[in-house]
Design an enzyme around this catalytic site. Structure first.
Site, PDB file in Angstrom:
ATOM      1  N   SER A 136       6.965  21.550  29.626  1.00  0.00           N
ATOM      2  CA  SER A 136       5.519  21.812  29.369  1.00  0.00           C
ATOM      3  C   SER A 136       4.645  20.817  28.611  1.00  0.00           C
ATOM      4  O   SER A 136       3.496  21.122  28.482  1.00  0.00           O
ATOM      5  CB  SER A 136       5.458  23.313  28.958  1.00  0.00           C
ATOM      6  OG  SER A 136       5.968  23.246  27.573  1.00  0.00           O
ATOM      7  N   LYS A 174       4.168  23.907  21.207  1.00  0.00           N
ATOM      8  CA  LYS A 174       2.691  23.459  22.025  1.00  0.00           C
ATOM      9  C   LYS A 174       1.808  22.984  21.238  1.00  0.00           C
ATOM     10  O   LYS A 174       1.853  22.762  20.030  1.00  0.00           O
ATOM     11  CB  LYS A 174       2.303  25.046  22.312  1.00  0.00           C
ATOM     12  CG  LYS A 174       3.084  25.837  23.432  1.00  0.00           C
ATOM     13  CD  LYS A 174       2.952  25.254  24.819  1.00  0.00           C
ATOM     14  CE  LYS A 174       4.011  26.036  25.995  1.00  0.00           C
ATOM     15  NZ  LYS A 174       5.327  25.941  25.568  1.00  0.00           N
TER      16      LYS A 174
END
Length: 215
Positions: A136, A174
């Site tokens: 991701s 993230k």
């Protein structure tokens, strides 16, 4: 720089200290490394001492002291870069210490600090490493199986890549995105959705370096 054999010796000393809170004897190092003669260990330790990695107290059976130069960054389990999963907080090994970029004061996003294990063998700045699992964050140059070097901090600024804990147990890496009335943990891959930051989200630290496919 230490030779591969000397790196192995240093890694064993670090791991022994981490588990038992005292240094190993030369005989224990010899047994671990598989050398036939204690003199081989004495030779390598002498060279490590001359290079500033260890200090030897010759009259003590456990008289091996790690110097600052030998202190490494602990690798603490894995962190997913896809859907959040539990991260296992145990030391897999160590990376040689790195030079850190100058620190900038981040905005306030307070949380409980993350405690990296290791009483005396952790990096003196508190840095730790996590191995990434997933895709991701590929847009940020963080690939599956990379190591991210993390500086523990409980706050971050817009655009920082962070390690965050969600619901007190799930951990993910993230990019922190701050928008008017909204804070998100955003992926760098269009296949994944952003995660809203709420009262159950805490910032563990900021990613300051990526180590590619370290084994």
């Amino acid at each position: 720089m230490p030779s591969p054999v000397q790196d192995k010796i240093l890694a064993f000393i670090r791991g022994y200290l981490d588990k038992r809170h005292m240094p190993p004897t030369m005989r224990e190092i010899q047994d671990h490394c598989g050398f036939s003669a204690i003199g081989t260990i004495q030779y390598h330790l002498k060279n490590l001492a001359q290079a500033g990695y260890v200090e030897i107290k010759p009259r003590l059976s456990r008289g091996i002291i790690l110097r600052d130069r030998a202190i490494g960054i602990p690798i603490i389990g894995r962190v997913p870069a896809g859907p959040t999963q539990l991260a296992f907080e145990h030391v897999e090994g160590y990376i040689s210490s790195i030079q850190e970029e100058p620190r900038q004061a981040p905005p306030e996003i307070r949380s409980q600090p993350f405690s990296a294990p290791g009483p005396s063998v952790s990096d003196p700045r508190g840095l730790f490493a996590l191995r990434v699992r997933g895709d991701s964050m590929t847009g940020a140059g963080i690939l599956d199986n990379d190591l991210v070097i993390v500086r523990p901090q409980s706050s971050a600024k817009n655009g920082d890549i962070v390690v965050a804990r969600i619901h007190q147990e799930e951990v993910t890496v993230k990019k922190l995105v701050r928008k008017p009335g909204l804070i998100q943990l955003a992926p760098e891959n269009p296949k994944y959705k952003a995660i809203p930051v709420d009262e159950d989200t805490e910032i563990i630290g900021k990613v300051i370096r990526v180590v590619r496919h370290y084994t």
